[in-house]
Design a protein around this motif. Structure first.
Motif, PDB file in Angstrom:
ATOM      1  N   GLN A 201      11.114  -5.699  10.758  1.00  0.00           N
ATOM      2  CA  GLN A 201      12.242  -4.940  11.306  1.00  0.00           C
ATOM      3  C   GLN A 201      12.024  -3.436  11.146  1.00  0.00           C
ATOM      4  OE1 GLN A 201      15.701  -6.637   9.414  1.00  0.00           O
ATOM      5  NE2 GLN A 201      15.668  -8.453  10.714  1.00  0.00           N
ATOM      6  N   THR A 202      11.422  -3.039  10.040  1.00  0.00           N
ATOM      7  CA  THR A 202      11.098  -1.621   9.829  1.00  0.00           C
ATOM      8  C   THR A 202      10.139  -1.136  10.913  1.00  0.00           C
ATOM      9  OG1 THR A 202      11.425  -1.790   7.441  1.00  0.00           O
ATOM     10  CG2 THR A 202      10.034   0.026   8.224  1.00  0.00           C
ATOM     11  N   LEU A 203       9.112  -1.924  11.176  1.00  0.00           N
ATOM     12  CA  LEU A 203       8.148  -1.553  12.217  1.00  0.00           C
ATOM     13  C   LEU A 203       8.828  -1.473  13.581  1.00  0.00           C
ATOM     14  CD1 LEU A 203       5.216  -0.953  13.044  1.00  0.00           C
ATOM     15  CD2 LEU A 203       4.966  -3.413  13.450  1.00  0.00           C
ATOM     16  N   GLU A 204       9.667  -2.443  13.880  1.00  0.00           N
ATOM     17  CA  GLU A 204      10.353  -2.454  15.176  1.00  0.00           C
ATOM     18  C   GLU A 204      11.243  -1.226  15.348  1.00  0.00           C
ATOM     19  OE1 GLU A 204      12.172  -6.339  15.162  1.00  0.00           O
ATOM     20  OE2 GLU A 204      10.406  -7.251  16.091  1.00  0.00           O
ATOM     21  N   LYS A 205      11.854  -0.754  14.263  1.00  0.00           N
ATOM     22  CA  LYS A 205      12.697   0.445  14.339  1.00  0.00           C
ATOM     23  C   LYS A 205      11.864   1.689  14.655  1.00  0.00           C
ATOM     24  CE  LYS A 205      16.424  -1.206  11.414  1.00  0.00           C
ATOM     25  NZ  LYS A 205      17.003  -1.205  10.070  1.00  0.00           N
TER      26      LYS A 205
ATOM     27  N   GLU B  95      -0.462  10.026  17.171  1.00  0.00           N
ATOM     28  CA  GLU B  95       0.571  10.638  16.327  1.00  0.00           C
ATOM     29  C   GLU B  95       1.832  10.824  17.161  1.00  0.00           C
ATOM     30  OE1 GLU B  95       0.662  11.065  13.238  1.00  0.00           O
ATOM     31  OE2 GLU B  95      -1.425  10.876  12.675  1.00  0.00           O
ATOM     32  N   PRO B  96       3.006  10.805  16.585  1.00  0.00           N
ATOM     33  CA  PRO B  96       3.306  10.704  15.155  1.00  0.00           C
ATOM     34  C   PRO B  96       3.386   9.262  14.650  1.00  0.00           C
ATOM     35  CG  PRO B  96       5.347  11.029  16.331  1.00  0.00           C
ATOM     36  CD  PRO B  96       4.236  11.028  17.373  1.00  0.00           C
TER      37      PRO B  96
ATOM     38  N   GLU C  63       1.589   4.541   8.636  1.00  0.00           N
ATOM     39  CA  GLU C  63       0.833   4.652   7.379  1.00  0.00           C
ATOM     40  C   GLU C  63       1.782   4.899   6.204  1.00  0.00           C
ATOM     41  OE1 GLU C  63      -2.198   4.751   4.549  1.00  0.00           O
ATOM     42  OE2 GLU C  63      -2.131   3.889   6.557  1.00  0.00           O
ATOM     43  N   TYR C  64       2.829   5.675   6.431  1.00  0.00           N
ATOM     44  CA  TYR C  64       3.804   5.948   5.374  1.00  0.00           C
ATOM     45  C   TYR C  64       4.548   4.668   4.975  1.00  0.00           C
ATOM     46  CZ  TYR C  64       7.959   7.791   3.060  1.00  0.00           C
ATOM     47  OH  TYR C  64       8.971   8.028   2.166  1.00  0.00           O
ATOM     48  N   LYS C  65       4.959   3.898   5.971  1.00  0.00           N
ATOM     49  CA  LYS C  65       5.732   2.674   5.708  1.00  0.00           C
ATOM     50  C   LYS C  65       4.848   1.490   5.324  1.00  0.00           C
ATOM     51  CE  LYS C  65       9.932   4.111   6.709  1.00  0.00           C
ATOM     52  NZ  LYS C  65      11.054   4.042   5.783  1.00  0.00           N
ATOM     53  N   PHE C  66       3.595   1.504   5.798  1.00  0.00           N
ATOM     54  CA  PHE C  66       2.678   0.381   5.565  1.00  0.00           C
ATOM     55  C   PHE C  66       1.328   0.915   5.089  1.00  0.00           C
ATOM     56  CE2 PHE C  66       5.630  -0.622   8.982  1.00  0.00           C
ATOM     57  CZ  PHE C  66       6.197  -1.810   8.541  1.00  0.00           C
TER      58      PHE C  66
ATOM     59  N   PHE D 262      -4.114   1.899   8.115  1.00  0.00           N
ATOM     60  CA  PHE D 262      -4.725   2.927   8.959  1.00  0.00           C
ATOM     61  C   PHE D 262      -6.227   2.954   8.699  1.00  0.00           C
ATOM     62  CE2 PHE D 262      -5.866   7.445   9.643  1.00  0.00           C
ATOM     63  CZ  PHE D 262      -5.497   7.558  10.966  1.00  0.00           C
ATOM     64  N   GLU D 263      -7.026   2.741   9.764  1.00  0.00           N
ATOM     65  CA  GLU D 263      -8.487   2.751   9.642  1.00  0.00           C
ATOM     66  C   GLU D 263      -9.115   3.364  10.884  1.00  0.00           C
ATOM     67  OE1 GLU D 263      -9.974  -1.207   9.131  1.00  0.00           O
ATOM     68  OE2 GLU D 263      -9.220  -1.379   7.099  1.00  0.00           O
ATOM     69  N   ASN D 264     -10.084   4.211  10.685  1.00  0.00           N
ATOM     70  CA  ASN D 264     -10.858   4.778  11.794  1.00  0.00           C
ATOM     71  C   ASN D 264      -9.985   5.378  12.892  1.00  0.00           C
ATOM     72  OD1 ASN D 264     -13.257   3.870  10.512  1.00  0.00           O
ATOM     73  ND2 ASN D 264     -12.941   1.840  11.400  1.00  0.00           N
ATOM     74  N   GLY D 265      -8.954   6.088  12.497  1.00  0.00           N
ATOM     75  CA  GLY D 265      -8.118   6.782  13.462  1.00  0.00           C
ATOM     76  C   GLY D 265      -7.092   5.936  14.184  1.00  0.00           C
ATOM     77  N   LYS D 266      -6.898   4.706  13.746  1.00  0.00           N
ATOM     78  CA  LYS D 266      -5.896   3.858  14.394  1.00  0.00           C
ATOM     79  C   LYS D 266      -5.373   2.813  13.414  1.00  0.00           C
ATOM     80  CE  LYS D 266      -9.351   0.763  16.371  1.00  0.00           C
ATOM     81  NZ  LYS D 266      -9.937   0.210  17.563  1.00  0.00           N
ATOM     82  N   VAL D 267      -4.330   2.123  13.837  1.00  0.00           N
ATOM     83  CA  VAL D 267      -3.749   1.062  13.020  1.00  0.00           C
ATOM     84  C   VAL D 267      -4.627  -0.180  13.131  1.00  0.00           C
ATOM     85  CG1 VAL D 267      -1.760  -0.487  12.766  1.00  0.00           C
ATOM     86  CG2 VAL D 267      -1.390   1.933  13.266  1.00  0.00           C
ATOM     87  N   ASN D 268      -4.976  -0.747  11.991  1.00  0.00           N
ATOM     88  CA  ASN D 268      -5.690  -2.021  11.975  1.00  0.00           C
ATOM     89  C   ASN D 268      -4.638  -3.106  12.201  1.00  0.00           C
ATOM     90  OD1 ASN D 268      -6.696  -4.563  11.030  1.00  0.00           O
ATOM     91  ND2 ASN D 268      -8.351  -3.476   9.988  1.00  0.00           N
TER      92      ASN D 268
END
Length: 195
Positions: free
Chosen positions: A78-82, A42-43, A49-52, A56-62
């Motif tokens: 580009q959103t992720l990179e920001k 976090e955060p 998870e909010y943007k995509f 989110f699975e098992n406490g982490k990003v898949n």
């Protein structure tokens, strides 16, 4: 303290070269490792998870699910990179500050998109890891979850090897055996420490 910017396109052998720097006693900051850790904390998790939604699975990003979203949508990339890039740069700054405090003479910033993001302004020397295209593709295709489409996407996002080589202070050719690669790394270290 001198800062090396280590870069190279996908499957060029950059991780191996970074390991050779570590084995020679040089501290290495890996942007990829920083991202991997951010994907489990976090955060960052909440923001992603909010943007995509759904990655989110098992406490982490898949990472596979996220990759499938990004491969087809440059705007989402580009959103992720920001979200990610400022957090990675914050970790990079802490790494550099710590290295300076410890009196290190040379450190490596292993950043895949160093030149694409104008990161060469933050380093003293650029080391480009390179290999012939056939070797690069062969290495890439044996990776887990790699496909022709994903390879083309990743390679297409990156500056061409030819352009990277033209902007390098040093080029490490990983198209030969590992000992040859190690010798090239030691040459770079020796060259930078004597100046």
């Amino acid at each position: 303290m001198k800062i090396i910017g280590l870069t190279g396109s996908i499957a060029m052998g950059k991780s191996t070269v970074a390991d050779f720097f570590r084995q020679a006693g040089i501290s290495v900051f890996s942007a990829d490792e920083a991202v991997y850790k951010l994907y489990k904390s976090e955060p960052t998790l909440s923001l992603i998870e909010y943007k995509f939604p759904g990655v989110f699975e098992n406490g982490k990003v898949n990472r596979q699910k996220l990759s499938e979203i990004l491969i087809n949508d440059n705007e989402k990339l580009q959103t992720l990179e920001k979200i990610i890039h400022p957090l990675v740069q914050e970790k990079e700054k802490k790494f550099i500050d710590t290295a300076r405090q410890q009196g290190e003479k040379l450190v490596v910033l292993d950043i895949p998109l160093l030149l694409e993001t104008k990161g060469e302004k933050r380093v003293d020397s650029v080391v480009v890891v390179s290999a012939p295209l056939a070797i690069q593709k062969e290495r890439a295709m044996i990776r887990q979850n790699m496909s022709e489409k994903k390879f083309a996407f990743i390679n297409g996002r990156q500056m061409s090897d030819e352009k990277k080589r033209a902007r390098a202070d040093f080029i490490i050719d990983t198209g030969k055996d590992l000992e040859n690669t190690r010798e090239q790394v030691l040459f770079v270290i020796k060259s930078l420490l004597k100046n």
